[in-house]
Design a protein around this motif. Sequence first.
Motif, short mmCIF file in Angstrom:
data_model
loop_
_atom_site.label_atom_id
_atom_site.label_comp_id
_atom_site.label_asym_id
_atom_site.label_seq_id
_atom_site.Cartn_x
_atom_site.Cartn_y
_atom_site.Cartn_z
N ASN A 30 38.22 42.63 50.08
CA ASN A 30 37.90 41.68 49.02
C ASN A 30 36.45 41.22 49.18
OD1 ASN A 30 40.50 41.03 47.51
ND2 ASN A 30 41.13 40.82 49.64
N PHE A 31 35.73 41.18 48.06
CA PHE A 31 34.36 40.67 48.06
C PHE A 31 34.00 40.27 46.65
CE2 PHE A 31 34.16 45.26 47.64
CZ PHE A 31 33.28 45.47 46.59
N SER A 32 32.91 39.53 46.52
CA SER A 32 32.44 39.14 45.20
C SER A 32 31.29 40.03 44.78
CB SER A 32 32.01 37.66 45.19
OG SER A 32 30.99 37.46 46.14
N LEU A 33 31.19 40.23 43.47
CA LEU A 33 30.12 41.05 42.89
C LEU A 33 29.47 40.24 41.78
CD1 LEU A 33 29.08 44.10 43.10
CD2 LEU A 33 30.32 44.42 40.97
N HIS A 53 32.38 38.20 39.99
CA HIS A 53 33.65 38.91 39.85
C HIS A 53 34.29 39.07 41.23
CE1 HIS A 53 32.09 40.02 35.87
NE2 HIS A 53 30.96 40.29 36.51
N LYS A 54 35.58 38.83 41.30
CA LYS A 54 36.32 39.06 42.55
C LYS A 54 36.78 40.52 42.53
CE LYS A 54 38.11 34.38 42.81
NZ LYS A 54 39.33 33.55 42.79
N ILE A 55 36.34 41.28 43.52
CA ILE A 55 36.67 42.70 43.60
C ILE A 55 37.69 42.92 44.72
CG2 ILE A 55 35.73 45.02 43.92
CD1 ILE A 55 34.59 43.56 41.45
N ILE A 81 41.37 45.06 35.19
CA ILE A 81 41.53 43.61 35.31
C ILE A 81 42.96 43.29 35.72
CG2 ILE A 81 41.55 41.43 34.05
CD1 ILE A 81 39.37 42.58 32.26
N ARG A 82 43.08 42.36 36.67
CA ARG A 82 44.38 41.86 37.11
C ARG A 82 44.36 40.33 37.01
NH1 ARG A 82 47.43 45.88 36.54
NH2 ARG A 82 47.49 47.45 38.15
N ASN A 83 45.28 39.76 36.25
CA ASN A 83 45.44 38.31 36.20
C ASN A 83 46.39 37.91 37.32
OD1 ASN A 83 43.93 37.50 33.81
ND2 ASN A 83 45.37 38.82 32.73
N GLU A 84 46.05 36.85 38.04
CA GLU A 84 46.86 36.41 39.17
C GLU A 84 47.28 34.97 38.99
OE1 GLU A 84 44.09 36.83 42.39
OE2 GLU A 84 44.77 38.87 42.79
N LYS A 85 48.48 34.65 39.48
CA LYS A 85 48.95 33.27 39.54
C LYS A 85 49.50 33.05 40.93
CE LYS A 85 50.02 32.70 34.70
NZ LYS A 85 50.99 32.32 33.69
N TRP A 86 49.19 31.89 41.52
CA TRP A 86 49.69 31.55 42.84
C TRP A 86 49.75 30.05 42.98
CZ3 TRP A 86 44.73 32.91 41.81
CH2 TRP A 86 43.71 32.09 42.27
N ILE A 97 41.26 35.74 37.87
CA ILE A 97 41.11 37.14 37.47
C ILE A 97 40.48 37.90 38.62
CG2 ILE A 97 39.95 38.72 35.89
CD1 ILE A 97 40.09 36.50 33.79
N ARG A 98 41.01 39.07 38.90
CA ARG A 98 40.50 39.93 39.96
C ARG A 98 40.31 41.32 39.37
NH1 ARG A 98 40.35 39.12 45.27
NH2 ARG A 98 41.70 37.33 45.12
N ILE A 99 39.30 42.04 39.85
CA ILE A 99 39.07 43.42 39.44
C ILE A 99 39.60 44.33 40.54
CG2 ILE A 99 37.36 45.14 38.77
CD1 ILE A 99 37.55 42.69 36.86
N ARG A 100 40.58 45.15 40.22
CA ARG A 100 41.12 46.13 41.16
C ARG A 100 40.26 47.39 41.03
NH1 ARG A 100 46.74 47.27 42.46
NH2 ARG A 100 46.71 45.08 43.00
N GLY A 101 39.41 47.62 42.01
CA GLY A 101 38.50 48.76 41.97
C GLY A 101 39.23 50.08 42.20
#
Length: 155
Positions: A30-33, A53-55, A81-86, A97-101
Amino acid sequence: MAALNKVLLIGNVGGDPEIRTLPSGSKVANFSLATSESYTDRTGQKQTQTEWHKIELWDALANIAEQYVKKGDSLYIEGKIRNEKWTDQSGVERSGIRIRGLAMQMLSGANRNEGNFTSENTSGNNYQSNAAPQKSTQEVPAPIAMNTEEDDLPF
């Protein structure tokens, strides 16, 4: 009905990747872009807008990110794009929102000429060369001369 979830990003890494190995043996990075866009506002001042963006990279791409990706590197990321809830530690429901590379190309740093990497091969050895393409032996047709005189066409 057809659907498409595809993201293409070129930006700079905001920090060294955080690497985790899950109990299943899968590895995730995980890293930011940061992507930046410059424009001139109504007053003529140059403005820059940066989006973070969270990658998230898995398995083979996570291994590559662990070895080669560092803060400040310029990367091309292709993913979805992946929407997350926690629920956080204090019980508050959060979302993001996270980007699944799914593919990555290094554009800067010591390894920028290493190649393109995709998540299709779990061994981490999926490599596509960035070598210059071979020159074609086909002849290029001569350019068509444009008539600069006005015609009688109504359009």
